[in-house]
Design a protein around this motif. Structure first.
Motif, PDB file in Angstrom:
ATOM      1  N   ARG A   1     105.542  -8.913  45.935  1.00 14.12           N
ATOM      2  CA  ARG A   1     106.538  -8.376  45.124  1.00 14.12           C
ATOM      3  C   ARG A   1     105.928  -7.584  43.826  1.00 14.12           C
ATOM      4  O   ARG A   1     106.290  -6.674  43.525  1.00 14.12           O
ATOM      5  CB  ARG A   1     107.471  -9.539  44.218  1.00 14.12           C
ATOM      6  CG  ARG A   1     108.685  -8.927  43.640  1.00 14.12           C
ATOM      7  CD  ARG A   1     109.750 -10.009  43.378  1.00 14.12           C
ATOM      8  NE  ARG A   1     109.382 -11.092  42.433  1.00 14.12           N
ATOM      9  CZ  ARG A   1     109.430 -11.339  41.104  1.00 14.12           C
ATOM     10  NH1 ARG A   1     110.452 -10.173  40.871  1.00 14.12           N
ATOM     11  NH2 ARG A   1     109.365 -12.003  40.284  1.00 14.12           N
TER      12      ARG A   1
ATOM     13  N   GLY B   1     107.924  -4.490  43.001  1.00 10.27           N
ATOM     14  CA  GLY B   1     109.353  -4.803  43.033  1.00 10.27           C
ATOM     15  C   GLY B   1     110.244  -4.085  44.442  1.00 10.27           C
ATOM     16  O   GLY B   1     111.361  -4.496  44.697  1.00 10.27           O
TER      17      GLY B   1
ATOM     18  N   ASP C   1     111.293  -7.479  47.221  1.00 12.89           N
ATOM     19  CA  ASP C   1     111.626  -8.505  46.466  1.00 12.89           C
ATOM     20  C   ASP C   1     112.452  -9.493  47.097  1.00 12.89           C
ATOM     21  O   ASP C   1     113.506  -9.320  47.795  1.00 12.89           O
ATOM     22  CB  ASP C   1     112.654  -7.760  45.339  1.00 12.89           C
ATOM     23  CG  ASP C   1     112.849  -8.705  44.099  1.00 12.89           C
ATOM     24  OD1 ASP C   1     112.596  -9.890  44.291  1.00 12.89           O
ATOM     25  OD2 ASP C   1     113.223  -8.196  42.882  1.00 12.89           O
TER      26      ASP C   1
END
Lengths: 302, 114
Positions: A89, A94, A97
Motif C-alpha cells: 500500500r 495507495g 489499498d
C-alpha cells in the motif's frame, strides 16, 4: 525367470507417461483450474481452500472477519499477508489499498451508492485482502510444487496464472492475455512463459452498467469510485505471485502514465498495458505475440 | 536360457498393455465443456447436461456428454454430417453460418490471464 527383469522397467515407463492430472475447484468466489504433471493435485486444492477459509470476506468465521471485528490475530499466514499488504500500500502510494473493505461492500450491491454513503465508507478501515490473496496462495502453491516431483504445472486461480516450470516438452507455457472487448475466452495476444506468474486486472471482470456508464470492481480509494483509468486492462508478469497480483490492480488504478513511470523505476516485473485499440508491452515481456489485429502494439523501454 | 514362443507372447502382451495404459487418457478424455461460436460471438456450455440450443439457422444438441449440430440451413450440411464430438480439441465447423464448436479449451494456448 531372469529374463523378465525388464518388467519393472516397463512399469516405470508407464509411470512416466506424459498425461497430467487435471482438476477444477471453486473457491474465493471464482474457478480454479489445475493441470499438474508428476504430482498430486489434492494438496494444492486444499492449500487454496485453506487460504479461502482464512481470508474470505463473506464467511463470518474467517480469520479476516474475526480480525475486522476487532480481534487480534495469531494466525501467521494472516498476519504475514497483512504486513505485506501494508508494505505494498505504501509502495504503490495507495493505488493498492487493502483497507477499502467498507467501500467494496458498498459497491458490491450492484448499484451506484449515495454520495454521503461513499464519503462515510471512504473513512472506514475494514480490511479486504481479495486483491492480494490469490497472489499469496499462488506463491504458496509454487513453494509446494518446488518440494514435489513435478517440474511442470499450469494453474489458473480465477485468471491468475501460475506457470510452473515449462511444458513437459520443455517449451514455455503459452498464456493468452484477455481481450477486454471479447468474452471470457477471448485473448488479444499471447506470451510464452516458464516459471512465471501472469496476472491481469481490468474493467471487464466484474462490473455493472447504469445509464451507459460502466462501474467495474477496481476501486480508487482516493475518490471512492471505480478507478477512472485510461487503461482497459493491465497484465503483470513476474517471479513473485503476490507482487504480480498487487501490481496488476495498482497499475490499473494509477493509469498509464504513472504506471509506466512505476515500471521504469522497478526491475522486478514486466507489464502489458491494454487500451481500447492499442497494446503497450514493456521490453522484457517474454515472447509476446499479438493475435487480435484490431489492436496496434508498441514496445516500451526503460 | 532359451527363448520360447511363450516368452515373446508375454513380452508382446506387456508391451501392448503398456501402450494402452499410456494412450488411454488421450483416447478416452472427454472435455467437460464446449465453446460454441457464431459470427464471432461465443458461449461456453457444459457437456454434462443434455441440452438443445437454437442458433441462427442451426440447432445444437448435447446428449450423453456429446455435442452435435442436428439441423442446419446450409447447402452442404457438412456440419451435420460431422456427427457427434466429445473429445478435447475436436470441433464442428459450419462455414455458411459461421459456426465453430470446439470441445474443451483451445489448444493454441494453455491458459488465459484475466
Amino acid at each position: 525367470m531372469k529374463k523378465y527383469l525388464f518388467l519393472p522397467l516397463l512399469i516405470i515407463l508407464c509411470a512416466c507417461s506424459p498425461h497430467p492430472e487435471k482438476q477444477t475447484s471453486f473457491a474465493m468466489d471464482t474457478v480454479m483450474d489445475f493441470t499438474v504433471y508428476n504430482a498430486e493435485i489434492s494438496p494444492l486444492v486444499e492449500l487454496v481452500n485453506e487460504y479461502d477459509a482464512i481470508f474470505s470476506p463473506t464467511r463470518s468465521d474467517s480469520e479476516l472477519s474475526t480480525y475486522n471485528e476487532g480481534n487480534f490475530s495469531q494466525n501467521e499466514i494472516f498476519t504475514d499477508l497483512l504486513e505485506k499488504a501494508e508494505f505494498y500500500r505504501k509502495k504503490t502510494n495507495g493505488a493498492f489499498d487493502h483497507t477499502l473493505g467498507d467501500l467494496i461492500d458498498l459497491w458490491n450491491v450492484g448499484e451506484v451508492p449515495a454520495n454521503d454513503a461513499i464519503e462515510t465508507a471512504k473513512g472506514g478501515d475494514k480490511v479486504n485482502l481479495s486483491a492480494i490473496v490469490k497472489g499469496a496462495v499462488s506463491d504458496a502453491l509454487v513453494a509446494h510444487l518446488n518440494r514435489s516431483a513435478s517440474s511442470s504445472a499450469i494453474i489458473s486461480l480465477g485468471g491468475n496464472i501460475v506457470a510452473f516450470g515449462s511444458k513437459p516438452d520443455g517449451k514455455p507455457w503459452i498464456v493468452g492475455i484477455r481481450d477486454p472487448k471479447g468474452d471470457s475466452n477471448a485473448y488479444l495476444g499471447t506470451v510464452g512463459v516458464s516459471d512465471k506468474f501472469v496476472v491481469s486486472s481490468g474493467d471487464y471482470e466484474r462490473f455493472f452498467e447504469k445509464d451507459g456508464v460502466r462501474y467495474h470492481h477496481i476501486l480508487d480509494g482516493s475518490t471512492g469510485f471505480p478507478a477512472k483509468s485510461d487503461l482497459r486492462g493491465v497484465t503483470i508478469i513476474a517471479d513473485n505471485g503476490t507482487l504480480s497480483d498487487v501490481y496488476s490492480t495498482a497499475l490499473f488504478v494509477m493509469g498509464y502514465e504513472k504506471a509506466l513511470e512505476f515500471w521504469k523505476n522497478s526491475n522486478d516485473f514486466e507489464a502489458i498495458f491494454v487500451f481500447d485499440d492499442k497494446v503497450v508491452v514493456t521490453e522484457g515481456v517474454p515472447d509476446f505475440k499479438l493475435t487480435n489485429k484490431e489492436y496496434s502494439y508498441e514496445v516500451a523501454y526503460r | 536360457m532359451k527363448w520360447r514362443i511363450a516368452d515373446f507372447i508375454v513380452i508382446g502382451v506387456v508391451f501392448l498393455s503398456a501402450l494402452l495404459i499410456w494412450l488411454y487418457p488421450a483416447l478416452s478424455e472427454t472435455g467437460a465443456t464446449a465453446t460454441i461460436t457464431q459470427d464471432g460471438v461465443s458461449q461456453t456450455v457444459s457437456l454434462e447436461k443434455d441440452l438443445e440450443i437454437a442458433l441462427e439457422n442451426a440447432t445444437v444438441k448435447i446428449k450423453d456428454s456429446r455435442i452435435s449440430i442436428t439441423d442446419a440451413r446450409c447447402p452442404d450440411l457438412v456440419c451435420v454430417k460431422t456427427g457427434e464430438i466429445s473429445r478435447e480439441g475436436q470441433s464442428i465447423v459450419c462455414v455458411p453460418n459461421k459456426i465453430v464448436i470446439t470441445v474443451g479449451k483451445s489448444h493454441e494456448i494453455d491458459a488465459i490471464s484475466n
